[in-house]
Write an enzyme that holds these catalytic residues in place. Structure first.
Site, PDB file in Angstrom:
ATOM      1  N   THR A  46     -20.667  49.415  -8.361  1.00 34.28           N
ATOM      2  CA  THR A  46     -22.394  49.188  -8.122  1.00 34.28           C
ATOM      3  C   THR A  46     -22.799  49.232  -9.688  1.00 34.28           C
ATOM      4  OG1 THR A  46     -21.858  51.783  -7.946  1.00 34.28           O
ATOM      5  CG2 THR A  46     -22.240  50.153  -5.873  1.00 34.28           C
ATOM      6  N   THR A  48     -24.955  51.188 -11.979  1.00 37.77           N
ATOM      7  CA  THR A  48     -24.613  52.461 -12.894  1.00 37.77           C
ATOM      8  C   THR A  48     -23.433  52.803 -13.097  1.00 37.77           C
ATOM      9  OG1 THR A  48     -26.907  52.889 -12.286  1.00 37.77           O
ATOM     10  CG2 THR A  48     -25.658  54.595 -13.218  1.00 37.77           C
ATOM     11  N   CYS A  49     -22.729  52.678 -11.931  1.00 33.19           N
ATOM     12  CA  CYS A  49     -21.445  53.239 -11.749  1.00 33.19           C
ATOM     13  C   CYS A  49     -20.325  52.503 -12.624  1.00 33.19           C
ATOM     14  CB  CYS A  49     -20.845  53.138 -10.353  1.00 33.19           C
ATOM     15  SG  CYS A  49     -21.772  54.095  -9.395  1.00 33.19           S
ATOM     16  N   SER A  50     -20.689  51.025 -12.695  1.00 31.79           N
ATOM     17  CA  SER A  50     -19.816  50.209 -13.431  1.00 31.79           C
ATOM     18  C   SER A  50     -20.233  49.914 -15.019  1.00 31.79           C
ATOM     19  CB  SER A  50     -19.716  48.705 -12.898  1.00 31.79           C
ATOM     20  OG  SER A  50     -19.021  48.563 -11.622  1.00 31.79           O
TER      21      SER A  50
END
Length: 161
Positions: A46, A48-50
Site C-alpha cells: 500500500t 504509505t506502507c511501501s
C-alpha cells in the site's frame, strides 16, 4: 481491550515464509527473552506502507540494533507469500523480518484492528509500532486513522534508551 504499555504480548501464532514454505511463529518465541521493535502496517504494497513506513525501518535498522534491538518485525494482515514478496521488492534483507497475521488473530488479540471494508480490505491491523522487551510492551505508538508519524522508525528510534 487494547494492549497498553506494561502488558504481556498475547499468545498467538503468526506465519513467516521460509525456503521450506510457510512456518508458524509463536509470539512467545518471537518476543521472549529479547528486545523486538514491532511495527504494523494496514497492508503490504500500500502507498504509505511501501513509500515511507517499511523503508524507514530498513534505513534505521543498524541504529536500532546498536541501541539494543535484537530484531525488527513488520506485521500485516496479509499472507506469508505476500509479506515475503513485499520484503523482497523492498530489499529488506536481514534488516526486517516480514511476518504475516493472515487472519488478523494477532491484531485482534492486541485490540488494534480497524474495518477497511469500505476500501475492499476487510478487517486489518492498525498502523502502530511498539518496543517489546522479553514479551512485555515497553513502548506503544498507535496512529490515528490515516496518519503516519508516531509509528515511524524515526519516532521509535527516539524511544530506545
Amino acid at each position: 481491550m487494547t494492549i497498553k504499555v506494561g502488558d504481556k504480548i498475547p499468545d498467538s501464532t503468526l506465519v513467516k515464509a521460509t525456503a521450506d514454505g510457510p512456518a508458524p511463529v509463536g509470539t512467545a518465541d518471537l518476543f521472549g527473552g529479547r528486545t523486538v521493535a514491532l511495527f504494523s502496517v494496514p497492508g503490504a504494497f500500500t502507498p504509505t506502507c511501501s513509500a515511507r513506513h517499511l523503508p524507514g525501518y530498513v534505513d534505521h535498522a543498524g541504529d536500532m540494533k546498536a541501541k539494543g534491538v535484537d530484531e525488527i518485525v513488520c506485521v500485516s494482515v496479509n499472507d506469508a507469500f505476500v509479506m515475503a514478496a513485499w520484503g523482497k521488492s523492498a530489499n529488506v534483507g536481514d534488516n526486517v523480518t516480514m511476518i504475516a497475521d493472515g487472519n488478523g488473530d494477532f491484531s485482534k488479540a492486541l485490540g488494534l484492528t480497524f474495518d477497511g471494508s469500505n476500501y475492499g480490505m476487510g478487517v486489518r491491523g492498525q498502523r502502530f509500532s511498539m518496543i517489546v522487551k522479553d514479551g512485555v510492551v515497553a513502548e506503544l505508538n498507535v496512529e490515528p486513522p490515516g496518519a503516519f508519524g508516531v509509528s515511524s522508525a524515526e519516532h521509535l528510534l527516539g524511544q530506545l534508551a
